[in-house]
Enzyme design. Structure first.
Site, mmCIF file in Angstrom:
data_model
loop_
_atom_site.group_PDB
_atom_site.id
_atom_site.type_symbol
_atom_site.label_atom_id
_atom_site.label_comp_id
_atom_site.label_asym_id
_atom_site.label_seq_id
_atom_site.Cartn_x
_atom_site.Cartn_y
_atom_site.Cartn_z
ATOM 1 C CB SER A 163 -32.665 11.499 -35.680
ATOM 2 O OG SER A 163 -33.867 11.799 -36.207
ATOM 3 C CB THR A 203 -37.780 9.236 -40.108
ATOM 4 O OG1 THR A 203 -38.719 9.979 -39.230
ATOM 5 C CG2 THR A 203 -38.111 7.698 -40.036
ATOM 6 C CB THR A 232 -40.445 6.824 -34.734
ATOM 7 O OG1 THR A 232 -40.244 8.133 -34.535
ATOM 8 C CG2 THR A 232 -41.665 6.485 -34.590
#
Length: 375
Positions: free
Chosen positions: A92, A127, A42
């Site tokens: 991710s 994240t 992000t």
């Protein structure tokens, strides 16, 4: 002053790490050097909807790591920076251990060699699984220089992006001598936590990475790190050598609940799993059928690690070791990575138990009072 700008691209895992000398983004060649391992996320994303979109972003034209340096140019008052870009596709959530093996092998070459003049490294990462990649690096990074993981919960196009502040603070932590000899760290939302104990606790807000039981190690004030405690490594944190490792053995995580189907344990092993991690209710309690399956699989050389299902706390090792190994105060994602690394290192079942349980078992059962009461 000379300003050099270059982004290097990481070579494929398993290939020889033969780079030309890193070139540095700099406007002061006397400043310490920090390596940026960029795995997207992000922090390098943007929305094509609006500056208020922090939900459906990603399709916009996001910044590169070099763009972010130019935007947050204050970092060049703190450090000289070089970027290694690690190819990431699918976000991710689609990553695996090859990324942290790749990052570790680069860090060990560039930071841990005797003649290295690089003082630390930071990592950009999505994240969703930042804690997993960071934990893998933490257990395989072979020197005490700072390794700081960071990212963002809001895209760079947002009206108040958190990634820019996180970036500056991560670099400030990486150049600080006070950050050394602590293990890997996460710099996020003005706080510093240990990678070993941190987890993402909120799916949406910037205040998300926490070590709830262990607490913050420090905070950022005026962009600079302030540590509450002197340097120390997490208790029991192991190190694994992955110099020649390309792929890790499969370890599967299962979720314990009422009516848990222990046949899933056998199915995972039949599908190639070399170890199991089970989230157990309460203090990592497993059902009778899961315990029976764990005993059977243990006899066949397959370890089962139990992790406490609550967001914090730990399962307690039994007085006398049995087939179930308890993960102590690390979470399930971290236990899976540690088990993979231990199996890959050729550890016996007793050695695997030791790497997970020894610190907690020693604390619980070795005092004279414990010897009298329990034995």
């Amino acid at each position: 002053m000379r300003l050099t700008t270059i982004t290097l691209v990481a070579m494929a895992l398993g290939s020889t790490l033969a780079f030309a000398d890193l070139e540095w983004v700099t406007r002061n060649e006397t400043l310490p050097k920090v390596l940026i391992c960029s795995a997207g996320g992000t922090i390098l994303s943007a929305s094509n909807y609006s500056r208020l979109d922090n939900i459906h972003y990603g399709a916009g034209d996001g910044p590169t790591a070099l763009d972010l340096i130019n935007t947050v140019s204050e970092v060049l008052d703190v450090a000289q920076l070089a970027v290694i870009q690690f190819p990431v596709t699918g976000g991710s959530a689609g990553l695996n251990s090859s990324l942290y093996l790749n990052i570790t092998q680069h860090l060990n070459q560039y930071l841990c060699s005797p003649d290295s003049d690089i003082v630390g490294a930071i990592m950009f990462h999505g994240t969703n699984t930042l804690e997993e990649t960071a934990f893998g690096v933490d257990l395989t990074f072979n020197c005490s220089k700072p390794f700081i993981a960071t990212g963002a919960m809001r895209p760079d196009s947002y009206i108040s992006p958190d990634g820019r502040s996180n970036f500056f603070q991560a670099v400030a932590a990486a150049v600080s001598p006070a950050s050394a000899n602590r293990g890997g760290l996460i710099a996020f939302n003005d706080r510093i936590t240990s990678i070993y104990y941190s987890t993402k606790v909120d799916a949406n807000t910037p205040d998300t990475f926490k070590a709830l039981e262990q607490g913050n190690l420090g905070a950022f004030l005026g962009g600079q790190p302030y540590y509450y405690f002197g340097p120390s490594f997490p208790v029991g944190r192991p190190y694994f050598n992955v110099t020649d490792t390309v792929e890790l053995p499969s370890v599967v995580i299962l979720y314990g609940h009422q009516g848990f189907d222990a046949s899933l344990m056998y199915a995972a092993v039949a599908n190639g799993a070399k170890g199991l991690v089970i989230f157990g209710p309460g203090a990592a309690a497993l059902s009778p059928s899961a315990n029976e399956a764990a005993e059977d699989l243990f006899a066949k050389g397959i370890p089962t690690v139990a992790v406490a299902r609550p967001v914090t706390g730990t399962g307690v090792p039994d007085l006398y070791p049995n087939a179930v190994i308890f993960a102590s105060y690390i979470g399930g994602d971290q236990a899976r990575i540690m088990l993979q690394l231990a199996i890959n290192a050729g550890y016996t079942l007793d050695e695997i138990r030791s790497v997970f349980e020894s610190p907690l078992r020693d604390a619980l059962y070795t005092s004279p009072a414990s010897q009298e009461y329990y034995y």
